[in-house]
Design a protein around this motif. Structure first.
Motif, PDB file in Angstrom:
ATOM      1  N   SER A 304       0.891  -1.156   0.000  1.00  0.00           N
ATOM      2  CA  SER A 304       0.000   0.000   0.000  1.00  0.00           C
ATOM      3  C   SER A 304       0.929   1.204   0.000  1.00  0.00           C
ATOM      4  O   SER A 304       1.730   1.360   0.919  1.00  0.00           O
ATOM      5  CB  SER A 304      -0.881   0.003   1.250  1.00  0.00           C
ATOM      6  N   ILE A 305       0.854   2.011  -1.037  1.00  0.00           N
ATOM      7  CA  ILE A 305       1.873   3.056  -1.196  1.00  0.00           C
ATOM      8  C   ILE A 305       1.222   4.425  -1.370  1.00  0.00           C
ATOM      9  O   ILE A 305       0.244   4.570  -2.109  1.00  0.00           O
ATOM     10  CB  ILE A 305       2.786   2.724  -2.405  1.00  0.00           C
ATOM     11  N   HIS A 306       1.772   5.411  -0.658  1.00  0.00           N
ATOM     12  CA  HIS A 306       1.312   6.791  -0.843  1.00  0.00           C
ATOM     13  C   HIS A 306       1.562   7.223  -2.287  1.00  0.00           C
ATOM     14  O   HIS A 306       2.683   7.063  -2.791  1.00  0.00           O
ATOM     15  CB  HIS A 306       2.087   7.747   0.063  1.00  0.00           C
ATOM     16  N   ALA A 307       0.551   7.793  -2.908  1.00  0.00           N
ATOM     17  CA  ALA A 307       0.728   8.320  -4.271  1.00  0.00           C
ATOM     18  C   ALA A 307      -0.374   9.318  -4.576  1.00  0.00           C
ATOM     19  O   ALA A 307      -1.511   9.169  -4.114  1.00  0.00           O
ATOM     20  CB  ALA A 307       0.707   7.185  -5.296  1.00  0.00           C
ATOM     21  N   GLY A 308      -0.022  10.328  -5.341  1.00  0.00           N
ATOM     22  CA  GLY A 308      -1.026  11.324  -5.726  1.00  0.00           C
ATOM     23  C   GLY A 308      -1.384  12.266  -4.601  1.00  0.00           C
ATOM     24  O   GLY A 308      -2.414  12.937  -4.663  1.00  0.00           O
ATOM     25  N   GLU A 309      -0.553  12.333  -3.536  1.00  0.00           N
ATOM     26  CA  GLU A 309      -0.805  13.285  -2.445  1.00  0.00           C
ATOM     27  C   GLU A 309      -0.202  14.618  -2.887  1.00  0.00           C
ATOM     28  O   GLU A 309       0.818  15.068  -2.387  1.00  0.00           O
ATOM     29  CB  GLU A 309      -0.168  12.797  -1.137  1.00  0.00           C
ATOM     30  N   SER A 310      -0.884  15.228  -3.839  1.00  0.00           N
ATOM     31  CA  SER A 310      -0.371  16.450  -4.455  1.00  0.00           C
ATOM     32  C   SER A 310      -1.522  17.231  -5.059  1.00  0.00           C
ATOM     33  O   SER A 310      -2.512  16.649  -5.510  1.00  0.00           O
ATOM     34  CB  SER A 310       0.639  16.080  -5.553  1.00  0.00           C
ATOM     35  N   GLU A 311      -1.374  18.556  -5.062  1.00  0.00           N
ATOM     36  CA  GLU A 311      -2.399  19.382  -5.712  1.00  0.00           C
ATOM     37  C   GLU A 311      -2.076  19.569  -7.191  1.00  0.00           C
ATOM     38  O   GLU A 311      -2.853  20.177  -7.925  1.00  0.00           O
ATOM     39  CB  GLU A 311      -2.548  20.732  -5.006  1.00  0.00           C
ATOM     40  N   PHE A 312      -0.945  19.032  -7.639  1.00  0.00           N
ATOM     41  CA  PHE A 312      -0.550  19.181  -9.036  1.00  0.00           C
ATOM     42  C   PHE A 312      -0.701  17.854  -9.784  1.00  0.00           C
ATOM     43  O   PHE A 312      -0.562  16.789  -9.192  1.00  0.00           O
ATOM     44  CB  PHE A 312       0.911  19.653  -9.124  1.00  0.00           C
ATOM     45  N   ALA A 313      -0.930  17.976 -11.080  1.00  0.00           N
ATOM     46  CA  ALA A 313      -1.061  16.766 -11.902  1.00  0.00           C
ATOM     47  C   ALA A 313       0.299  16.092 -12.049  1.00  0.00           C
ATOM     48  O   ALA A 313       1.316  16.764 -12.225  1.00  0.00           O
ATOM     49  CB  ALA A 313      -1.611  17.143 -13.274  1.00  0.00           C
ATOM     50  N   ASN A 314       0.333  14.774 -11.950  1.00  0.00           N
ATOM     51  CA  ASN A 314       1.529  13.992 -12.290  1.00  0.00           C
ATOM     52  C   ASN A 314       1.087  12.548 -12.511  1.00  0.00           C
ATOM     53  O   ASN A 314      -0.100  12.228 -12.415  1.00  0.00           O
ATOM     54  CB  ASN A 314       2.615  14.103 -11.200  1.00  0.00           C
ATOM     55  N   ASN A 315       2.042  11.680 -12.821  1.00  0.00           N
ATOM     56  CA  ASN A 315       1.708  10.272 -13.087  1.00  0.00           C
ATOM     57  C   ASN A 315       2.120   9.361 -11.937  1.00  0.00           C
ATOM     58  O   ASN A 315       2.359   8.174 -12.132  1.00  0.00           O
ATOM     59  CB  ASN A 315       2.389   9.814 -14.389  1.00  0.00           C
ATOM     60  N   ALA A 325       1.594  -1.867  -6.439  1.00  0.00           N
ATOM     61  CA  ALA A 325       0.765  -1.486  -5.283  1.00  0.00           C
ATOM     62  C   ALA A 325      -0.640  -2.078  -5.389  1.00  0.00           C
ATOM     63  O   ALA A 325      -1.257  -2.049  -6.448  1.00  0.00           O
ATOM     64  CB  ALA A 325       0.680   0.032  -5.185  1.00  0.00           C
ATOM     65  N   ASP A 326      -1.110  -2.635  -4.269  1.00  0.00           N
ATOM     66  CA  ASP A 326      -2.496  -3.124  -4.199  1.00  0.00           C
ATOM     67  C   ASP A 326      -3.438  -1.980  -3.867  1.00  0.00           C
ATOM     68  O   ASP A 326      -4.580  -1.952  -4.307  1.00  0.00           O
ATOM     69  CB  ASP A 326      -2.623  -4.179  -3.089  1.00  0.00           C
ATOM     70  N   ARG A 327      -2.954  -1.045  -3.052  1.00  0.00           N
ATOM     71  CA  ARG A 327      -3.786   0.101  -2.647  1.00  0.00           C
ATOM     72  C   ARG A 327      -2.959   1.377  -2.766  1.00  0.00           C
ATOM     73  O   ARG A 327      -1.734   1.344  -2.668  1.00  0.00           O
ATOM     74  CB  ARG A 327      -4.253  -0.057  -1.180  1.00  0.00           C
ATOM     75  N   ILE A 328      -3.686   2.495  -2.953  1.00  0.00           N
ATOM     76  CA  ILE A 328      -3.040   3.795  -3.100  1.00  0.00           C
ATOM     77  C   ILE A 328      -3.425   4.675  -1.905  1.00  0.00           C
ATOM     78  O   ILE A 328      -4.615   4.823  -1.600  1.00  0.00           O
ATOM     79  CB  ILE A 328      -3.517   4.484  -4.406  1.00  0.00           C
TER      80      ILE A 328
END
Ligand SMILES: [Zn+2]
Length: 480
Positions: A304-315, A325-328
Motif C-alpha cells: 500500500s503506497i502513498h501516491a497522488g498526495e499532491s495538488e498538481f497533476a503527475n503520473n 501497489a495493491d492500494r493507493i
C-alpha cells in the motif's frame, strides 16, 4: 394473539412490535435521509460515533498518538527507564555538538530527546534542555501544542519540518510505541471499528544507552502488549505495515529490510512508502527494480503506497501501480490522470481517502474541492482513514462526519465505505469473510435500534468524544 404470545416469550414488548412494523415499512436508507436532514450537527456526530465501522487502512501510528498520550507515556519511566528532555531555550550553541547526534533543526523549541543523546551534546547545548518531569504547566501546554497541527499558520511545512522533529526520540522507544498502540486500539474500538492496519515500523529503535534495538526484539515488545487481556478483549483484528521513508539515500536497502521483516513477522503484512511527494528523490519509478527484485524471492507481501498526495497533476499513481501497489494512499490528484482513473473504476485497487489530513496539509483549499465524491460515485473503490489523527486531534467519526456533511452521503454509501475497508484489508480470506460477516451483523442491529428509538432516545446520545478538529471547524463543542 399467537403472535403477541410469541413476542412475549421472546421478551419483547408491544412497543417493539409496533416499531418493528414501522421498521419494515421504511428502508433505513430513507430513514437516514430524513435523519440527516433534520439532525443537528451534535446529533449527527453522536450517530456516527455509535455507528459500527469497518477498518482504518491508512494510519501512521506515531502520527496517531495524541499529545497527552505521548506526555503520559514519556514520563512512565517504570516501563522503559528512559528519561526524556525537551528544548526550552536557545543559547546560541549551534555547531557545538557532533552533527550525528545533534537534534535538528537547531532553533526548534520543544524537540524531545532521550538522556543518552543529551549526554553526548556539548555543555552549551545541554543547557538548552530541561527534563520533562521538571516542566511547568505552561511548558507542558507549549510542548503539547507543538505536536498538534491546529493553528491557522501551521500547514504542510510545519507538519513535515517541525512536528515530527519535535517528537524526536520518543518515536524510537519500542515500549512507548507498544503502550501507545494499546491506547490507539482502545480508542478505535470505542468508535466501533473492527479492523486496524497501522504503519508500525520495526526499524530505527534505540534502547536506554542509545544502542539499536533489533526489529525482532521490537516485534516481540509489540506482540507482547497486544496479546494482553485488556487488548484481546477489544475483539479488534489488527495487521501492521512496515513504512519506509522514500526520499532517503538508502531507501532501497530499507525496502529490502522491510521485506525481510514482513517475511519473518507474521503480523507485518505489507510495505508502504511514505514522505512528501514533492521531494523528487522519492519518485516511484526509482524503486521499480527494487520491488521487482524483491518479489522474485518474497511471496505474499502486500504493497500500500502513498501516491497522488499532491495538488498538481503527475503520473505518480500510474507509476505506483506499476510498482505493484495493491492500494493507493491518498490518490488526491487521480482526476488529473484520466487513463489511470478509467483503469481504476470498479477495482481492483482501493484508494485510501484522508479528508482531514488533505485539508490541514493544504492539498485542498476546502472539503468542497476534494475528489472523494467523484471517486466514490464513479465506482473507484475508496475507504475513509485517519492518517495522522494525533496531530489533527480528530477521529474516524470525524472523517465520516465531514464526509456526510460535505457530500451528503447516502446510507448505502456509508456502508460501502466500511465494507470496502474490510474487502481490501490485507488479511487472509477466512479472516476477511469473518470481518465482513461481523460488520453485517453489527450494522443490521444498529439500523434496527436507531430506526426504532430515534436519535433522541439513543443510549449513546451526548457521549461522543469531540476533539480539537471538529470543535474548531464546526459549532459542536461547548465553549469553555
Ligand atoms: Zn499517510
Amino acid at each position: 394473539m399467537r403472535v403477541v404470545q410469541c413476542i412475549r416469550l421472546l421478551g419483547l414488548s408491544m412497543a417493539v412490535l409496533l416499531s418493528q412494523s414501522a421498521f419494515s415499512s421504511e428502508s433505513f436508507n430513507d430513514w437516514f435521509d430524513r435523519f440527516k436532514d433534520t439532525a443537528t450537527d451534535a446529533e449527527l456526530h453522536e450517530f456516527l460515533y455509535a455507528m459500527p465501522k469497518g477498518g482504518d487502512l491508512h494510519q501512521h501510528l506515531s502520527g496517531s498518538i495524541f499529545p497527552e498520550w505521548w506526555w503520559r507515556l514519556a514520563l512512565r519511566r517504570d516501563a522503559h527507564g528512559i528519561e526524556y528532555y525537551a528544548k526550552t531555550q536557545i543559547n546560541d550553541c549551534s555547531d557545538t555538538s557532533p552533527s550525528a547526534i545533534r537534534p535538528a533543526p537547531y532553533a526548534l523549541l520543544y524537540q524531545t530527546i532521550a538522556r543518552h543523546r543529551l549526554e553526548a551534546l556539548s555543555d552549551c547545548e545541554r543547557s538548552e534542555f530541561l527534563p520533562l518531569r521538571e516542566f511547568s504547566e505552561s511548558q507542558q501546554t507549549a510542548w503539547m501544542n507543538g505536536i498538534w497541527l491546529d493553528k491557522p499558520s501551521e500547514g504542510r511545512e510545519a507538519f513535515f519540518e517541525t512536528h515530527w522533529q519535535r517528537l524526536g526520540d520518543l518515536t524510537a522507544n519500542p515500549w512507548i510505541i507498544a503502550e501507545a498502540l494499546a491506547l490507539h486500539m482502545k480508542a478505535f474500538a470505542a468508535e466501533g471499528l473492527i479492523y486496524l492496519e497501522p504503519q508500525v515500523t520495526l526499524m530505527g529503535y534505540l534502547d536506554i544507552d542509545g544502542r539499536a534495538v533489533p526489529p525482532e526484539d521490537v516485534a516481540a515488545v509489540i506482540r507482547k502488549r497486544v496479546t494482553q487481556p485488556d487488548v484481546l478483549a477489544l475483539n479488534l483484528t489488527i495487521r501492521f505495515q512496515q513504512a519506509v521513508l522514500r526520499f532517503l539515500p538508502d531507501a532501497e536497502s530499507k525496502i529490502a529490510e522491510a521485506y525481510r521483516i514482513a517475511s519473518r513477522e507474521s503480523e507485518w503484512v505489507a510495505i508502504n512508502l511514505v514522505g512528501r511527494e514533492d521531494d523528487e528523490r522519492g519518485h516511484p519509478k526509482r524503486f521499480l527494480e527494487t520491488f521487482r527484485t524483491l518479489r522474485r524471492t518474497h511471496p505474499g507481501i502486500h504493497l500500500s503506497i502513498h501516491a497522488g498526495e499532491s495538488e498538481f497533476a503527475n503520473n505518480n499513481i500510474r507509476d505506483t501501480l506499476l510498482l505493484g501497489a495493491d492500494r493507493i494512499g491518498h490518490g488526491l490528484n487521480l482526476l488529473s490522470d484520466p487513463d489511470t482513473l478509467r483503469s481504476m473504476r470498479f477495482g481492483p485497487h482501493l484508494v485510501e481517502i484522508n479528508l482531514i489530513s488533505n485539508l490541514l496539509l493544504e492539498y485542498v483549499e476546502t472539503f468542497d474541492h476534494h475528489p472523494f465524491p467523484e471517486l466514490l460515485r464513479i465506482g473507484v473503490p475508496v475507504a475513509l482513514s485517519t492518517d495522522d489523527r494525533g496531530m489533527w486531534d480528530s477521529s474516524m467519526t470525524d472523517e465520516y462526519f465531514v464526509a456526510v456533511k460535505t457530500f451528503q452521503l447516502s446510507w448505502a454509501e456509508i456502508k460501502r465505505l466500511s465494507e470496502n475497508s474490510l474487502r481490501f484489508a490485507f488479511v487472509e480470506e477466512p479472516v476477511r469473510q469473518a470481518l465482513l460477516a461481523d460488520y453485517a451483523q453489527k450494522i443490521k442491529a444498529f439500523e434496527f435500534k436507531w430506526q426504532m428509538q430515534g436519535a433522541g432516545l439513543s443510549e449513546s446520545a451526548g457521549v461522543s468524544p469531540k476533539r480539537g478538529f471538529v470543535c474548531r471547524k464546526y459549532a459542536l463543542c461547548a465553549l469553555p
